[in-house]
Design a protein around this motif. Structure first.
Motif, short mmCIF file in Angstrom:
data_model
loop_
_atom_site.label_atom_id
_atom_site.label_comp_id
_atom_site.label_asym_id
_atom_site.label_seq_id
_atom_site.Cartn_x
_atom_site.Cartn_y
_atom_site.Cartn_z
N GLY A 36 46.86 35.61 41.76
CA GLY A 36 45.91 34.59 42.25
C GLY A 36 46.01 34.66 43.89
N GLU A 37 46.68 35.36 44.66
CA GLU A 37 46.90 35.30 46.16
C GLU A 37 45.67 36.12 46.78
OE1 GLU A 37 50.78 37.02 46.49
OE2 GLU A 37 51.88 35.07 45.65
N LEU A 38 45.03 36.82 46.14
CA LEU A 38 43.74 37.57 46.63
C LEU A 38 42.39 36.63 46.86
CD1 LEU A 38 43.47 40.52 47.73
CD2 LEU A 38 42.08 40.92 45.38
N PRO A 39 42.14 36.68 47.81
CA PRO A 39 41.23 35.48 48.33
C PRO A 39 39.93 36.21 47.54
CG PRO A 39 41.99 36.17 50.42
CD PRO A 39 42.60 36.90 49.33
N GLU A 40 39.08 35.06 47.07
CA GLU A 40 38.00 35.37 46.03
C GLU A 40 36.84 36.35 46.44
OE1 GLU A 40 34.53 32.94 43.50
OE2 GLU A 40 36.06 31.68 44.61
N LEU A 41 36.77 36.38 47.80
CA LEU A 41 35.92 37.21 48.78
C LEU A 41 36.21 38.53 48.39
CD1 LEU A 41 33.28 37.62 50.22
CD2 LEU A 41 34.80 37.02 52.19
N TYR A 42 37.44 38.94 48.77
CA TYR A 42 38.18 40.14 48.42
C TYR A 42 38.36 40.63 47.31
CZ TYR A 42 39.30 39.88 53.61
OH TYR A 42 39.15 40.15 54.93
N ALA A 43 38.29 39.80 46.29
CA ALA A 43 38.60 40.28 44.95
C ALA A 43 37.49 40.69 44.44
CB ALA A 43 39.23 39.01 44.06
N GLY A 44 36.27 40.08 44.87
CA GLY A 44 34.99 40.43 44.15
C GLY A 44 34.53 41.95 45.15
N ALA A 45 35.03 41.90 46.30
CA ALA A 45 34.72 43.28 47.07
C ALA A 45 35.63 44.55 46.63
CB ALA A 45 34.92 43.12 48.58
N PHE A 46 36.76 44.19 46.11
CA PHE A 46 37.47 45.43 45.69
C PHE A 46 37.14 45.80 44.33
CE2 PHE A 46 41.27 44.23 48.67
CZ PHE A 46 41.24 45.41 49.16
#
Length: 338
Positions: A36-46
């Protein structure tokens, strides 16, 4: 955060210009995502970037490394190698016969573990790519048959010992992956997690055999490369609506990945069927009734399912060869379709 920005700038350049992360970089990315350390914005982008680019073998191995490093395992229940199925799609048009395949194997003495979608999370958007809405899922059919899902790994191990078959929801053993997997509902598309799940199981890597199926032909080669690199024994083939059972109207090629090589174990059917097999409507209740009828000898076991079962009986160590496996199936079932 600058690391994730750099990684994203490499993988999100479109199919033609995107770069692959190194295996250790992919492991770092997935490890942060799981925690859960990946920011939500980056999670969706990846998630979207990998849907467009696709994952390389090195990236898939790195993702697998991250999950394995954080995984608790269970013991196999006996001398035979358990068969593992990943069941996350469900079927929309054809009856979901994965539970029938699983119960065919358990009747012949081979333990089976199916991991799949959390049944409480199945409703989804009708417009979503690979949405579970309107699909019949393996866990739902097993519920109709009176087989409860495991609540955790310890319970899964116990149920496997007691009944030879267990359904393990993703959140019961991989809460981090379950949280990531839920992005499918938010974003409406599948991604690398779906590919990763096909190669996962809660046993030691070489202690079980994975029965893995893919929808898109290019992934069949990638999946075989993955199993050879990890040394996880596997049977690979084209899926039936994304589910790992052989199409009862035409069995696909079945490839064995084991001991450093991939080889064709059973070639696909080329001849047209003289008669289409009797199959139920794609509803959990009617499919469970059909499965009960096959097990009771009132309906015939579809030949494609029987042939896939024979291959898995061989690979589990239950039978010495395919002829012996087919003979065991004939002894165990009153009717097998011609």
């Amino acid at each position: 955060m600058s690391t994730w920005k750099q990684y994203l700038s490499r993988v999100a350049r479109g199919r033609e210009h995107a770069e692959d992360l190194r295996r250790e970089e992919a492991e770092e990315l997935m490890g942060a995502w799981l925690h859960g350390e990946l920011p939500e914005l980056y999670a969706g982008a990846f998630w979207v970037a990998y849907r467009i680019k696709g994952e390389s073998l090195g990236e898939l191995l790195g993702f697998h490394d991250a999950v394995r490093a954080r995984m608790s395992t269970i013991s196999r229940p006996g001398r035979l190698r358990p068969i593992v199925f990943a069941s996350y799609n469900g079927t929309r048009r054809r009856a979901n016969l994965l539970p029938l395949l699983a119960l065919t194997l358990t009747r012949c003495g081979v333990p089976v573990l199916i991991h799949g979608a959390d049944l409480d999370d199945l409703p989804g958007s009708a417009s979503a790519d690979h949405s579970p809405q309107g699909r019949v899922h393996t866990g739902q059919i097993l519920e109709h048959l009176g087989l409860a899902a495991a609540a955790n790994l310890a319970q899964a191990e116990t149920l496997l010992q007691l009944q030879g078959l267990v359904y393990l929801p993703l959140s019961a053993w991989q809460p981090g992956l379950a949280r990531i997997f839920a992005l499918r509902e938010s974003l409406g598309i599948r991604s690398s997690v779906h590919t990763l799940l096909k190669g996962l199981h809660p046993f030691a890597p070489q202690e079980a055999l994975v029965c893995a199926a893919v929808t898109h032909p290019p992934y069949l080669q990638r999946l075989q490369e993955f199993f050879l690199a990890t040394e996880i024994p596997a049977l690979c083939f084209r899926a039936t609506e994304g589910e790992p059972f052989a199409n009862p109207q035409r069995r696909p090629d079945l490839f064995l990945c084991h001991q450093g090589e991939s080889r064709l174990l059973l070639a696909k059917d080329h001849a047209s069927l003289a008669q289409l097999p009797e199959l139920p409507d794609n509803l959990a209740a009617s499919t469970s009734e059909f499965i009960s009828a096959v097990l009771d000898g009132r309906r015939a076991l579809p030949l494609a399912i029987a042939e896939q079962a024979a291959a898995l009986l061989l690979l589990s160590g239950r039978c010495a060869d395919l002829a012996n496996a087919r003979a065991l199936l004939r002894q165990s079932f009153t009717r097998i379709a011609a």
